[in-house]
Enzyme design. Structure first.
Site, PDB file in Angstrom:
ATOM      1  N   HIS A  31       0.723  -1.077   0.056  1.00 22.91           N
ATOM      2  CA  HIS A  31      -0.145  -0.042  -0.535  1.00 22.91           C
ATOM      3  C   HIS A  31       0.783   1.301   0.010  1.00 22.91           C
ATOM      4  CE1 HIS A  31       1.337  -0.182   4.516  1.00 22.91           C
ATOM      5  NE2 HIS A  31       0.513  -1.403   4.196  1.00 22.91           N
ATOM      6  N   HIS A  34       4.171   1.605   1.857  1.00 15.80           N
ATOM      7  CA  HIS A  34       5.132   0.921   1.269  1.00 15.80           C
ATOM      8  C   HIS A  34       5.569   1.725   0.230  1.00 15.80           C
ATOM      9  CE1 HIS A  34       2.609  -3.057   2.994  1.00 15.80           C
ATOM     10  NE2 HIS A  34       3.652  -2.881   3.818  1.00 15.80           N
ATOM     11  N   GLN A  58       7.271 -15.077  12.397  1.00 15.31           N
ATOM     12  CA  GLN A  58       6.106 -14.207  13.484  1.00 15.31           C
ATOM     13  C   GLN A  58       4.703 -13.474  13.191  1.00 15.31           C
ATOM     14  OE1 GLN A  58       7.734 -10.970  10.102  1.00 15.31           O
ATOM     15  NE2 GLN A  58       6.470  -9.761  10.997  1.00 15.31           N
ATOM     16  N   SER A 182      -2.574  -0.068   6.330  1.00 14.89           N
ATOM     17  CA  SER A 182      -2.220  -1.672   6.307  1.00 14.89           C
ATOM     18  C   SER A 182      -2.640  -1.920   5.770  1.00 14.89           C
ATOM     19  CB  SER A 182      -2.487  -1.966   8.367  1.00 14.89           C
ATOM     20  OG  SER A 182      -2.575  -3.223   8.264  1.00 14.89           O
TER      21      SER A 182
HETATM   22  O1  PAF Z   1       6.592  -5.181   8.923  1.00 11.72           O
HETATM   23  C1  PAF Z   1       6.737  -6.131   8.185  1.00 11.72           C
HETATM   24  O2  PAF Z   1       5.815  -5.725   6.818  1.00 11.72           O
HETATM   25  C2  PAF Z   1       7.507  -6.972   8.884  1.00 11.72           C
HETATM   26  O3  PAF Z   1       7.348  -7.414  10.263  1.00 11.72           O
HETATM   27  C3  PAF Z   1       8.991  -7.454   8.326  1.00 11.72           C
HETATM   28  C4  PAF Z   1       9.699  -6.181   8.558  1.00 11.72           C
HETATM   29  C5  PAF Z   1       8.976  -7.180   6.206  1.00 11.72           C
HETATM   30  C6  PAF Z   1       9.542  -8.869   8.056  1.00 11.72           C
HETATM   31  O4  PAF Z   1       9.243 -10.070   8.299  1.00 11.72           O
END
Ligand code: PAF
Length: 277
Positions: A31, A34, A58, A182
């Site tokens: 989006h 980014h 994660q 987001s």
């Molecule tokens: O912020 C994110 O999109 C993720 O946490 C990252 C930094 C790309 C790590 O996977």
């Protein structure tokens, strides 16, 4: 624009790059937030590299790894338009083969806020960011202020491990009405999208209270809680007013403070923050 899918090839290509390399790690479904990081990386460096990798380590059990939105074709078209030089899109198996056994973990700051609510999340983030930085070897890496704690955790990791990269922070990009951009906003239906504005609204109210002389964190939190609870689709996960550097909770706001929160709108968990003082 070169699209690279293997770690081996990315490392080979990196060895031949000359000049400064700016790197934007992402999980895709790009989006404006980014793209703002990408534009900065492009403008300030000779070569711009973007990674797209939905990092499984994660996400906690029961989180949205499987549903996490993906649209590689659209992402690549957007990055091509921005003039990105290299897109690195490794496979999960290349990043985490069966024999994988090494983790990078920053303690202290990761135990609070998001880290408290999502145990293991930051271990996944620091591990993947470390791996990506080792592969891409950028001079600068770009992160958004929207993930305020992630940013601080990565800055701490880079400082503690004496890593050769400069972390550059870019302010949160918002929709016209204030909602922080987001990838997860796509989960919201129309009604939830309207309700989601409560995050931005309460941050503005909190800042206003502070500007009018209210420095008592508990009183500001009570006001914020009341406003969010009025929104029937919203459910508070946490609200924090913390020291902006250490993320320790403050009772009295006498230094720069990070007001941050996670709120569920329907089933979608959103985060937002603002720095005051
Ligand atoms: O912020 C994110 O999109 C993720 O946490 C990252 C930094 C790309 C790590 O996977």
């Amino acid at each position: 624009m070169q699209v690279i899918n293997s770690v081996k090839e990315m490392k080979q290509v990196r060895q031949k790059l000359t000049g400064t390399v700016g790197f934007v790690p992402t999980m895709g479904f790009l989006h404006e937030g980014h793209l703002t990081l990408v534009r900065r990386a492009k403008r300030k460096n000779d070569v711009a590299v973007v990674s797209i990798f939905v990092n499984p380590t994660q996400f906690g059990p029961g989180e949205d790894l499987q549903q996490y939105p993906r649209d590689t074709e659209r992402d690549l078209a957007l990055l091509e338009k921005e003039g990105v030089d290299i897109v690195f899109m490794p496979t999960p198996n290349d990043m985490y083969p069966d024999s994988y056994n090494t983790w990078v973990e920053t303690s202290g700051i990761t135990k609070r806020l998001e880290g408290k609510k999502r145990p293991g999340h930051f271990r996944g983030v620091t591990t993947i960011v470390n791996k990506l930085l080792n592969i891409v070897l950028p001079h600068k890496a770009y992160f958004g202020q929207k993930d305020a704690q992630q940013l601080r955790v990565i800055q701490k990791m880079v400082a503690d491990l004496n890593m050769h990269v400069r972390i550059v922070t870019v302010t949160t990009v918002r929709e016209k009405d204030g909602l922080a951009m987001s990838s997860r906003n796509i989960y919201l239906n129309d009604e939830e999208r309207k309700a989601a504005l409560v995050l931005y609204k309460v941050l503005s109210v909190a800042e206003e209270l502070y500007m009018r002389g209210e420095h008592d964190a508990a009183r500001i939190k009570v006001k914020m809680t009341g406003l969010i609870n009025k929104e029937s689709l919203a459910k508070i996960d946490y609200i924090s007013i913390a020291n902006s550097d250490t993320l320790e909770e403050l009772t009295y706001i006498d230094h720069p403070a990070l007001i941050s929160m996670a709120v569920k709108i329907g089933t979608t968990r959103l985060i937002d923050n603002r720095t005051i003082g």
